[in-house]
Design an enzyme around this catalytic site. Structure first.
Site, PDB file in Angstrom:
ATOM      1  N   LYS A  14       0.851  -1.197   0.000  1.00  7.19           N
ATOM      2  CA  LYS A  14       0.000   0.000   0.000  1.00  7.19           C
ATOM      3  C   LYS A  14       0.884   1.243   0.000  1.00  7.19           C
ATOM      4  CE  LYS A  14       0.779   1.627   4.330  1.00  7.19           C
ATOM      5  NZ  LYS A  14       1.334   2.960   4.640  1.00  7.19           N
ATOM      6  N   ASP A  42      -2.497  -1.408  10.128  1.00  4.89           N
ATOM      7  CA  ASP A  42      -2.655  -1.486   8.673  1.00  4.89           C
ATOM      8  C   ASP A  42      -3.290  -2.788   8.203  1.00  4.89           C
ATOM      9  OD1 ASP A  42      -1.511   1.003   8.301  1.00  4.89           O
ATOM     10  OD2 ASP A  42       0.480   0.225   7.801  1.00  4.89           O
TER      11      ASP A  42
END
EC number: 2.7.1.148
Length: 316
Positions: free
Chosen positions: A11, A142
């Site tokens: 990401k 995350d």
């Protein structure tokens, strides 16, 4: 033996703002998080040993409980002990590491997310994505995002997710010095020491700021898929402490801008830097130009793209 092969994408952060200190010791954040087309491959396979066996070709990846992938397997074995006992045996986890380590790209988090998804399938648990994300939040901030991926606003400490329209296909160049690592706790603690006096002080103020961002320029640009406008709205509070401490990262960012990136920024706590491009031809040219100018064997560069899927699984 049954097994699943999973793709676990990295990401980047298109936006990261630190709002204040939470009672649990974490920071209250508002981020726009985005999966990209650079990913690890994870094989999750049943074994008969009763143990968790973790394998990886990358020398910097720990093969112990300090690895989120290992802890994900421990969590599933504990939480679903009756089912685990019924299926018998343990699990072999093999990580093909392609995402750079300690890079601000959620490489460890996405591996942990892949193990959760893989064991859900392997043991036929039938957990939904929200149920998996609830488990994922126990492993790291995350990890819930990595389960589903895409383009999202993440708030809280990063575990509260609000999907945005997908931005598939935008080319990016990703870069990281392989001899630089930035500690995420150091980055946040240093930011608190330098800028904590400006933090918003209560949940009502946080909510008001989050509402502003929801109706702000970046979200509108994403909704319109306007790359130029997205590039103009990129923001990362942690650059304020990381760039002065790591001048090579600042130099890399400046080099991307000099050679025509439409937008560039550090991802997460760094030290990875990404550059948005209009076309893949521009991205390839930018990669070559930056590599030639900086001429550093420790600098790794990739051309990839913004992508929407999170963890994807195939039965083997």
């Amino acid at each position: 033996m049954s097994a699943y092969l999973l793709t676990a994408p990295a990401k980047i952060n298109l936006y990261l703002e630190i709002l204040g200190d939470r009672p649990d010791g974490f920071h209250e954040l508002v981020m726009v998080m985005q999966t990209i087309g650079l990913y690890d491959r994870i094989e999750v396979r049943q074994n008969r040993s009763g143990d968790i066996n973790l394998y990886c070709q990358h020398p910097e990846v720990p093969l112990t409980a300090s690895n989120i992938a290992y802890r994900a397997a421990q969590l599933m074995m504990t939480r679903f002990a009756d089912i685990y006992a019924r299926v018998g045996g343990g699990v072999d986890i093999t990580i093909e590491k392609n995402i750079p380590v300690a890079a601000g790209l959620a490489g460890g988090s996405t591996d942990g997310a892949a193990v959760l998804v893989g064991l859900n399938l392997l043991w036929d648990l039938g957990l939904t994505q929200p149920e998996l994300q609830t488990l994922a939040a126990e492993l790291g901030s995350d990890v819930p995002f990595c389960i589903g991926g895409g383009t999202v606003i993440a708030t809280g400490r990063g575990e509260i997710l609000d999907p945005l329209p997908d931005l598939d296909g935008i080319p990016i160049v990703l870069a990281k010095y392989n001899n630089i690592a930035v500690s995420t706790p150091w980055a946040y603690q240093t930011y608190r020491a330098q800028f904590g006096e400006h933090y918003l002080q209560d949940a009502a103020s946080w909510d008001a700021r989050i509402t502003q961002i929801h109706s702000g320029g970046l979200i509108k640009a994403i909704q319109q898929k306007n790359i130029q406008a997205i590039a103009h709205e990129l923001h990362n509070d942690l650059e304020k402490v990381v760039l002065p401490a790591f001048p090579q990262v600042q130099q890399l960012r400046d080099c991307f801008t000099k050679h025509g990136a439409i937008g560039t920024m550090m991802s997460g706590s760094g030290p990875s830097v990404f550059a948005l491009c209009e076309t893949f031809a521009q991205a390839q040219a930018l990669k070559v130009q930056v590599a030639q100018e900086l001429n550093d064997p420790a600098l790794d560069l990739w051309v990839t793209h913004i992508a929407s899927p999170g963890i994807q699984a195939d039965f083997r």
